[in-house]
Motif scaffolding. Structure first.
Motif, PDB file in Angstrom:
ATOM      1  N   LEU A 236       0.845  -1.186   0.000  1.00  0.00           N
ATOM      2  CA  LEU A 236       0.000   0.000   0.000  1.00  0.00           C
ATOM      3  C   LEU A 236       0.882   1.238   0.000  1.00  0.00           C
ATOM      4  CD1 LEU A 236      -3.280   0.599   1.862  1.00  0.00           C
ATOM      5  CD2 LEU A 236      -1.440   2.250   2.227  1.00  0.00           C
ATOM      6  N   VAL A 237       0.457   2.271  -0.742  1.00  0.00           N
ATOM      7  CA  VAL A 237       1.197   3.534  -0.835  1.00  0.00           C
ATOM      8  C   VAL A 237       0.295   4.672  -0.374  1.00  0.00           C
ATOM      9  CG1 VAL A 237       2.412   5.152  -2.351  1.00  0.00           C
ATOM     10  CG2 VAL A 237       2.582   2.676  -2.757  1.00  0.00           C
ATOM     11  N   ILE A 238       0.811   5.510   0.538  1.00  0.00           N
ATOM     12  CA  ILE A 238       0.104   6.685   1.053  1.00  0.00           C
ATOM     13  C   ILE A 238       0.835   7.923   0.566  1.00  0.00           C
ATOM     14  CG2 ILE A 238      -0.682   7.896   3.121  1.00  0.00           C
ATOM     15  CD1 ILE A 238      -0.216   5.184   4.630  1.00  0.00           C
ATOM     16  N   ALA A 239       0.099   8.889   0.014  1.00  0.00           N
ATOM     17  CA  ALA A 239       0.704  10.149  -0.428  1.00  0.00           C
ATOM     18  C   ALA A 239       0.049  11.310   0.311  1.00  0.00           C
ATOM     19  CB  ALA A 239       0.544  10.320  -1.933  1.00  0.00           C
ATOM     20  N   THR A 240       0.877  12.137   0.954  1.00  0.00           N
ATOM     21  CA  THR A 240       0.420  13.370   1.601  1.00  0.00           C
ATOM     22  C   THR A 240       1.404  14.476   1.229  1.00  0.00           C
ATOM     23  OG1 THR A 240       1.727  13.236   3.638  1.00  0.00           O
ATOM     24  CG2 THR A 240      -0.318  11.975   3.583  1.00  0.00           C
ATOM     25  N   GLN A 241       1.115  15.699   1.653  1.00  0.00           N
ATOM     26  CA  GLN A 241       2.075  16.783   1.437  1.00  0.00           C
ATOM     27  C   GLN A 241       2.994  16.994   2.636  1.00  0.00           C
ATOM     28  OE1 GLN A 241       2.134  20.486   2.509  1.00  0.00           O
ATOM     29  NE2 GLN A 241       3.974  20.762   1.270  1.00  0.00           N
ATOM     30  N   ALA A 242       2.450  16.972   3.836  1.00  0.00           N
ATOM     31  CA  ALA A 242       3.188  17.413   5.017  1.00  0.00           C
ATOM     32  C   ALA A 242       4.283  16.439   5.440  1.00  0.00           C
ATOM     33  CB  ALA A 242       2.231  17.620   6.179  1.00  0.00           C
ATOM     34  N   ASP A 243       5.357  17.008   5.966  1.00  0.00           N
ATOM     35  CA  ASP A 243       6.414  16.242   6.624  1.00  0.00           C
ATOM     36  C   ASP A 243       5.933  15.928   8.042  1.00  0.00           C
ATOM     37  OD1 ASP A 243       8.684  15.240   7.824  1.00  0.00           O
ATOM     38  OD2 ASP A 243       9.976  16.933   7.315  1.00  0.00           O
ATOM     39  N   LEU A 244       5.418  14.738   8.235  1.00  0.00           N
ATOM     40  CA  LEU A 244       4.804  14.357   9.507  1.00  0.00           C
ATOM     41  C   LEU A 244       5.823  14.127  10.613  1.00  0.00           C
ATOM     42  CD1 LEU A 244       2.194  11.725   8.205  1.00  0.00           C
ATOM     43  CD2 LEU A 244       1.839  14.172   8.584  1.00  0.00           C
ATOM     44  N   PHE A 245       7.098  14.042  10.253  1.00  0.00           N
ATOM     45  CA  PHE A 245       8.119  13.641  11.216  1.00  0.00           C
ATOM     46  C   PHE A 245       9.163  14.734  11.457  1.00  0.00           C
ATOM     47  CE2 PHE A 245       6.438   9.873   9.158  1.00  0.00           C
ATOM     48  CZ  PHE A 245       6.120   9.065  10.236  1.00  0.00           C
ATOM     49  N   TYR A 246       8.835  15.975  11.125  1.00  0.00           N
ATOM     50  CA  TYR A 246       9.817  17.057  11.263  1.00  0.00           C
ATOM     51  C   TYR A 246      10.270  17.213  12.714  1.00  0.00           C
ATOM     52  CZ  TYR A 246      12.003  21.634  11.051  1.00  0.00           C
ATOM     53  OH  TYR A 246      12.900  22.662  11.148  1.00  0.00           O
ATOM     54  N   VAL A 247       9.332  17.246  13.643  1.00  0.00           N
ATOM     55  CA  VAL A 247       9.690  17.436  15.056  1.00  0.00           C
ATOM     56  C   VAL A 247      10.519  16.263  15.555  1.00  0.00           C
ATOM     57  CG1 VAL A 247       8.739  17.585  17.390  1.00  0.00           C
ATOM     58  CG2 VAL A 247       7.737  18.932  15.546  1.00  0.00           C
ATOM     59  N   GLN A 248      10.173  15.051  15.161  1.00  0.00           N
ATOM     60  CA  GLN A 248      10.924  13.876  15.598  1.00  0.00           C
ATOM     61  C   GLN A 248      12.352  13.905  15.044  1.00  0.00           C
ATOM     62  OE1 GLN A 248       7.704  13.763  14.455  1.00  0.00           O
ATOM     63  NE2 GLN A 248       6.965  13.531  16.554  1.00  0.00           N
ATOM     64  N   ARG A 249      12.518  14.441  13.847  1.00  0.00           N
ATOM     65  CA  ARG A 249      13.842  14.493  13.235  1.00  0.00           C
ATOM     66  C   ARG A 249      14.667  15.666  13.746  1.00  0.00           C
ATOM     67  NH1 ARG A 249      12.283  15.255   8.413  1.00  0.00           N
ATOM     68  NH2 ARG A 249      13.001  17.365   8.033  1.00  0.00           N
ATOM     69  N   CYS A 250      14.018  16.806  13.948  1.00  0.00           N
ATOM     70  CA  CYS A 250      14.744  18.049  14.222  1.00  0.00           C
ATOM     71  C   CYS A 250      14.648  18.527  15.667  1.00  0.00           C
ATOM     72  CB  CYS A 250      14.232  19.147  13.292  1.00  0.00           C
ATOM     73  SG  CYS A 250      14.483  18.792  11.537  1.00  0.00           S
ATOM     74  N   GLY A 251      13.704  17.960  16.446  1.00  0.00           N
ATOM     75  CA  GLY A 251      13.614  18.338  17.848  1.00  0.00           C
ATOM     76  C   GLY A 251      12.987  19.693  18.094  1.00  0.00           C
ATOM     77  N   ARG A 252      12.321  20.255  17.120  1.00  0.00           N
ATOM     78  CA  ARG A 252      11.655  21.548  17.286  1.00  0.00           C
ATOM     79  C   ARG A 252      10.541  21.648  16.249  1.00  0.00           C
ATOM     80  NH1 ARG A 252      13.624  24.635  13.054  1.00  0.00           N
ATOM     81  NH2 ARG A 252      15.653  23.993  12.230  1.00  0.00           N
ATOM     82  N   GLY A 253       9.742  22.705  16.390  1.00  0.00           N
ATOM     83  CA  GLY A 253       8.659  22.922  15.447  1.00  0.00           C
ATOM     84  C   GLY A 253       7.309  22.598  16.051  1.00  0.00           C
ATOM     85  N   TYR A 254       6.299  22.508  15.210  1.00  0.00           N
ATOM     86  CA  TYR A 254       4.926  22.216  15.653  1.00  0.00           C
ATOM     87  C   TYR A 254       4.522  20.836  15.165  1.00  0.00           C
ATOM     88  CZ  TYR A 254       4.677  24.487  11.092  1.00  0.00           C
ATOM     89  OH  TYR A 254       4.911  24.850   9.791  1.00  0.00           O
ATOM     90  N   ASP A 255       3.585  20.247  15.901  1.00  0.00           N
ATOM     91  CA  ASP A 255       3.258  18.850  15.623  1.00  0.00           C
ATOM     92  C   ASP A 255       1.797  18.519  15.894  1.00  0.00           C
ATOM     93  OD1 ASP A 255       4.317  16.231  14.870  1.00  0.00           O
ATOM     94  OD2 ASP A 255       3.922  15.647  16.936  1.00  0.00           O
ATOM     95  N   SER A 256       1.061  19.429  16.518  1.00  0.00           N
ATOM     96  CA  SER A 256      -0.289  19.104  16.973  1.00  0.00           C
ATOM     97  C   SER A 256      -1.231  18.758  15.822  1.00  0.00           C
ATOM     98  CB  SER A 256      -0.873  20.272  17.783  1.00  0.00           C
ATOM     99  OG  SER A 256      -0.801  21.492  17.046  1.00  0.00           O
ATOM    100  N   GLY A 257      -0.966  19.264  14.622  1.00  0.00           N
ATOM    101  CA  GLY A 257      -1.826  18.964  13.483  1.00  0.00           C
ATOM    102  C   GLY A 257      -1.553  17.630  12.832  1.00  0.00           C
ATOM    103  N   TYR A 258      -0.491  16.951  13.261  1.00  0.00           N
ATOM    104  CA  TYR A 258      -0.065  15.719  12.591  1.00  0.00           C
ATOM    105  C   TYR A 258      -0.137  14.472  13.472  1.00  0.00           C
ATOM    106  CZ  TYR A 258       1.936  19.276   9.550  1.00  0.00           C
ATOM    107  OH  TYR A 258       2.107  20.366   8.733  1.00  0.00           O
ATOM    108  N   ARG A 259      -0.318  14.639  14.774  1.00  0.00           N
ATOM    109  CA  ARG A 259      -0.239  13.489  15.686  1.00  0.00           C
ATOM    110  C   ARG A 259      -1.244  12.406  15.317  1.00  0.00           C
ATOM    111  NH1 ARG A 259      -0.554  17.523  20.684  1.00  0.00           N
ATOM    112  NH2 ARG A 259       1.582  18.368  20.643  1.00  0.00           N
ATOM    113  N   ASP A 260      -2.477  12.804  15.065  1.00  0.00           N
ATOM    114  CA  ASP A 260      -3.508  11.809  14.768  1.00  0.00           C
ATOM    115  C   ASP A 260      -3.168  11.016  13.504  1.00  0.00           C
ATOM    116  OD1 ASP A 260      -4.918  12.729  16.934  1.00  0.00           O
ATOM    117  OD2 ASP A 260      -6.392  13.869  15.765  1.00  0.00           O
ATOM    118  N   THR A 261      -2.706  11.723  12.480  1.00  0.00           N
ATOM    119  CA  THR A 261      -2.380  11.059  11.215  1.00  0.00           C
ATOM    120  C   THR A 261      -1.217  10.100  11.397  1.00  0.00           C
ATOM    121  OG1 THR A 261      -3.140  13.008   9.986  1.00  0.00           O
ATOM    122  CG2 THR A 261      -1.758  11.433   8.806  1.00  0.00           C
ATOM    123  N   ARG A 262      -0.185  10.570  12.084  1.00  0.00           N
ATOM    124  CA  ARG A 262       0.994   9.730  12.294  1.00  0.00           C
ATOM    125  C   ARG A 262       0.646   8.482  13.103  1.00  0.00           C
ATOM    126  NH1 ARG A 262       3.899  13.497  14.158  1.00  0.00           N
ATOM    127  NH2 ARG A 262       3.656  12.967  16.354  1.00  0.00           N
TER     128      ARG A 262
END
Length: 340
Positions: A236-262
């Motif tokens: 199965l292949v999922i395509a989205t626009q957002a980088d869902l893992f930016y905070v996990q990779r970089c340790g900063r930023g916002y994440d509240s809009g992505y938690r449910d999807t991730r």
């Protein structure tokens, strides 16, 4: 007369057309390829003279993509730069290069086309009005874009509770199920929570829009995995626009809009047990990893973008234990930003 009939019979039989030969159907496990790209062209209002060159780079990339003869391509959002004003002409500009695709092209929107249009630099447009324009023009019917139109199963057509979401699509290629989820950057149009780095306060109505679309996305994701199990899909292949893992990779930023999807992707992929590929853009550099320890069967790729005007060719062998092979497409003639 009997002798004449016996004489003519072989001639009549010889003159009959041969039985139609049906060409064999390709195996569901037959290998194929598709191309993923996004986040381009990024024109700068401070240098409008450079915009034709940026658009030319994308046009040349479309030629390179066509040359790979993909089954289809995926455009994972951001058809314009964030600082470009969100006029109709700019928001709809992508038709000029989507129309160069000699194959079906499936598009999922990014933040620069609508979520961020309320900002001063983007002209202070109403994001929901811009989103309505995208839906009306790019998703006018249940088919892909590109010169060859491909039928798509859309959430709006299959789910009476979510008739608004014409952009959420699903289709089958052999033994592989594909699904798009409308999850854009800028925190998925959700106002940020206290303490999140990168304060985002979109206009009134954003939270309500996010809440409804987020619920629709989660339902569509679950339906895609259910369909993949029903079809006995190999992957199965999922395509989205957002980088869902930016905070996990970089340790900063916002994440509240992505938690449910991730969380939902992790849960559904782990339960599915077969290969899952997540394709997205947003952070503008090539990345290939396995970001979810609880779902080791999930592979993630982030496509290049902005200054790095390249695409990713994905070769798929559904019968393989690891069915994905990746090759960058296009000219690498400018240094790309990397990392966080």
């Amino acid at each position: 007369m009997r002798r004449l009939a016996l004489f003519l019979l072989p001639l009549l039989l010889a003159s009959q057309p041969a039985p139609a030969q049906t060409s064999p159907q390709p195996s569901p496990d037959a290998p194929f390829s598709f191309v993923a790209f996004g986040d381009m062209p990024y024109c700068q209002p401070t240098a409008p003279q450079d915009c034709p060159a940026e658009q030319g780079r994308v046009a040349r990339l479309m030629g390179d993509i066509n040359a790979t003869r993909p089954a289809f391509s995926l455009y994972v959002g951001d058809t314009k730069g964030g600082s470009e004003v969100c006029t109709d002409d700019t928001v709809l500009r992508a038709f000029s290069f989507f129309g160069l695709a000699t194959h079906p092209l499936v598009y999922t929107p990014g933040d620069n086309e609508w979520t961020d249009c309320w900002q001063d630099r983007a002209g202070r447009f109403d994001p929901l009005e811009r989103l309505a324009l995208l839906r009306a023009r790019f998703f006018a019917d249940g088919r892909s874009l590109g010169r060859q139109r491909m039928p798509l199963a859309r959430q709006a057509d299959l789910d009476p509770a979510n008739r608004l979401y014409v952009e959420n699509a699903r289709w089958q290629r052999g033994a592989v199920t594909f699904v798009t989820l409308h999850v854009p950057g800028s925190n998925n149009n959700r106002p940020t929570e206290p303490g999140e780095a990168g304060n985002i306060v979109p206009p009134p109505g954003a939270m309500e829009e996010f809440t409804a679309r987020n619920a629709a996305n989660l339902a569509w994701l679950a339906a895609a995995f259910a369909e993949a199990r029903r079809a006995d899909s190999r992957a199965l292949v999922i395509a989205t626009q957002a980088d869902l893992f930016y905070v996990q990779r970089c340790g900063r930023g916002y994440d509240s809009g992505y938690r449910d999807t991730r969380t939902a992707i992790e849960r559904e992929a782990a339960a599915f047990g077969r290969p899952v590929l997540l394709v997205h853009g947003d952070s503008h550099f090539w990345l290939h990893d396995r970001p979810l320890a609880a779902a080791p069967n999930l592979t993630r790729i982030m496509v290049p973008g902005e200054r790095d005007t390249r695409a990713v060719r994905v070769e798929v062998d559904p019968a393989a234990a690891d069915p994905w092979r990746f090759t960058l497409v296009g000219a690498d003639d400018r240094p790309a930003r990397q990392g966080c």
